[in-house]
Design an enzyme around this catalytic site. Structure first.
Site, PDB file in Angstrom:
ATOM      1  N   GLY B  89       9.673  44.321  64.465  1.00 42.61           N
ATOM      2  CA  GLY B  89       8.947  43.813  63.309  1.00 42.61           C
ATOM      3  C   GLY B  89       7.458  43.768  63.587  1.00 42.61           C
ATOM      4  O   GLY B  89       6.948  44.551  64.375  1.00 42.61           O
ATOM      5  N   LEU B  90       6.788  42.807  62.937  1.00 46.14           N
ATOM      6  CA  LEU B  90       5.351  42.631  63.089  1.00 46.14           C
ATOM      7  C   LEU B  90       4.589  43.918  62.806  1.00 46.14           C
ATOM      8  O   LEU B  90       3.699  44.308  63.534  1.00 46.14           O
ATOM      9  CB  LEU B  90       5.000  42.134  64.497  1.00 46.14           C
ATOM     10  N   CYS B  91       4.997  44.615  61.755  1.00 43.88           N
ATOM     11  CA  CYS B  91       4.221  45.783  61.380  1.00 43.88           C
ATOM     12  C   CYS B  91       3.992  45.776  59.875  1.00 43.88           C
ATOM     13  O   CYS B  91       4.202  46.766  59.193  1.00 43.88           O
ATOM     14  CB  CYS B  91       4.867  47.078  61.854  1.00 43.88           C
ATOM     15  N   GLY B  92       3.574  44.641  59.369  1.00 47.44           N
ATOM     16  CA  GLY B  92       3.208  44.532  57.972  1.00 47.44           C
ATOM     17  C   GLY B  92       4.386  44.810  57.056  1.00 47.44           C
ATOM     18  O   GLY B  92       5.511  44.431  57.353  1.00 47.44           O
TER      19      GLY B  92
END
Lengths: 132, 291
Positions: B89-92
């Protein structure tokens, strides 16, 4: 000076070679063929085997598995599923390829059995040819 | 009103967050370059392959003997959606945009009375899809352990797809992935891969007449399954570059936001500190005056 043509060898992951060649020996599915400049436009599928390129700068050879070759007025391009320069190839590489082919031959459905067995035999011939 | 100590702690923690997001951004930038290089070097193969395949398909396509991978099974009742997302995750909005497109398509198909099956590649997409469309879910390809996407990974997926196709499990397969435009723009894309769809072959006027060895049909039958793997490979690489691009811009935003927050908190901290000092002064002065 001998006539030359453009030769490209590409695999899905990268382009391996792009150079001028005087002749290219291709392990075609229906038998080996040698393409030289002004060869008739041809598309052929490949069997596992050794591809040899002769050019003004010397000879190079690559072990290729399936794919196809396209010969036309501009030159020859070979799209191989897997291609390794024979100088860099190791016994492990070949063994891994043979193991995969064997697996496929063992599990293939009846109508694909022949093709898979042929593929395996070609791989083994390739190993013998490379002598690693 | 938070105490001075609370504010100080807050500022420290936001500073730490900023360090982390900054580091992630730089890692993503480095990975993006590698992913872009990989996509770049795969392009010649894909382009050539599709050109040859397109030419062949155009000449053989009309006949009755055309392979099923090209002409289809004759029905379009069962659709397989292959949803490719990231493992992390952590990709907008990267993962959710792809999942959203796939979900919309699935809902359209269900509304039209078709059967929908979903195969996911990448953990994040699986989690998002399973929540709403769990009953259509038929499988998942795990690439968590794969550091660098290779052609073998694409071949494995393609083999799985082809086996399912041969068993008659679906009629039409569509892949969902994000096309890499630039670092800030990734376009979620749906692409039909079975039966093979080609962009209308560009008419170059003088198309070369090739000799085919063995026959045109045999070559086509050999190439079509490889074409599936090639398209999946290209999509995986696009996706890889898109993921890193999305992460880079998401982390850039996060870093900037953290900076703004630190500024705001620092002003608040300075104000409260000044207020405390002023208070103490007033106390001392009024104490002195009372004497």
């Amino acid at each position: 000076m001998a006539q030359t043509m453009q030769f490209d060898l590409v695999s899905p992951e990268r382009a391996l070679a792009s150079l001028q060649a005087t002749s290219v020996q291709i392990p075609g599915a229906d038998g080996d063929m040698t393409a030289m400049p002004d060869h008739a436009p041809t598309i052929t599928t490949l069997r596992p085997g050794v591809l040899t390129v002769e050019g003004p700068d010397g000879t190079a050879s690559y072990a290729v598995t399936g794919g196809f070759a396209e010969i036309n007025a501009e030159g020859t391009s070979v799209l191989a599923e897997k291609a390794i320069a024979t100088a860099d190839i190791t016994a492990e590489d070949i063994d891994a390829l043979i193991a995969t082919a064997k697996d496929a031959a063992d599990t293939a459905a009846a109508e694909n059995k022949d093709a898979a067995a042929k593929n395996l035999a070609d791989m083994e011939a390739l190993r013998a040819a490379l002598n690693v | 009103m938070p105490s001075l100590k609370d504010l100080k702690n807050r500022i420290e923690s936001v500073k730490n967050t900023r360090k982390i997001t900054k580091a992630m951004q730089m890692v993503a930038a480095a990975k993006l370059r590698r992913a872009q290089d990989a996509a770049e070097s795969a392009r010649p193969y894909t382009e050539r392959f599709n050109a040859v395949l397109g030419g062949l398909a155009a000449s053989v396509g009309g006949s009755d003997s055309a392979p099923k991978l090209l002409s289809g099974t004759g029905s379009d009742q069962t659709h397989l959606l292959v949803v490719m997302t990231a493992e992390r995750g952590l990709c907008g909005g990267f993962n959710s945009n792809i999942a959203k497109l796939a979900r919309a398509k699935a809902e359209d198909l269900i509304a039209a009375g078709k059967t929908v099956k979903i195969l996911t590649v990448g953990k994040k997409g699986r989690d998002a899809i399973k929540r709403d469309l769990g009953e259509h879910f038929i499988g998942h390809v795990d690439l968590t352990e794969v550091k660098r996407i290779g052609y073998e990974n694409a071949q494995d997926i393609a083999r799985d797809l082809l086996a399912r196709f041969d068993n008659g499990e679906f009629d039409v397969a569509t892949i969902f992935y994000a096309k890499f435009q630039n670092v800030v723009t990734q376009i979620p894309t749906a692409q039909q891969i079975i039966p093979a769809a080609f962009d209308a072959a560009e008419d170059e006027g003088a198309t070369t007449l090739y000799d085919y060895e063995p026959s045109e049909e045999a070559i086509l039958a050999d190439l079509l399954p490889r074409g599936v793997a090639t398209q999946i490979f290209a999509a995986l690489l696009e996706n890889g570059a898109s993921e890193q691009g999305a992460r880079m811009s998401a982390m850039d935003n996060a870093t900037r936001n953290a900076g703004e927050m630190i500024d705001k908190l620092t002003i608040e901290f300075n104000r409260s500190r000044q207020a405390v000092i002023t208070n103490e002064l007033i106390e001392i002065i009024s104490g002195a005056e009372a004497l």
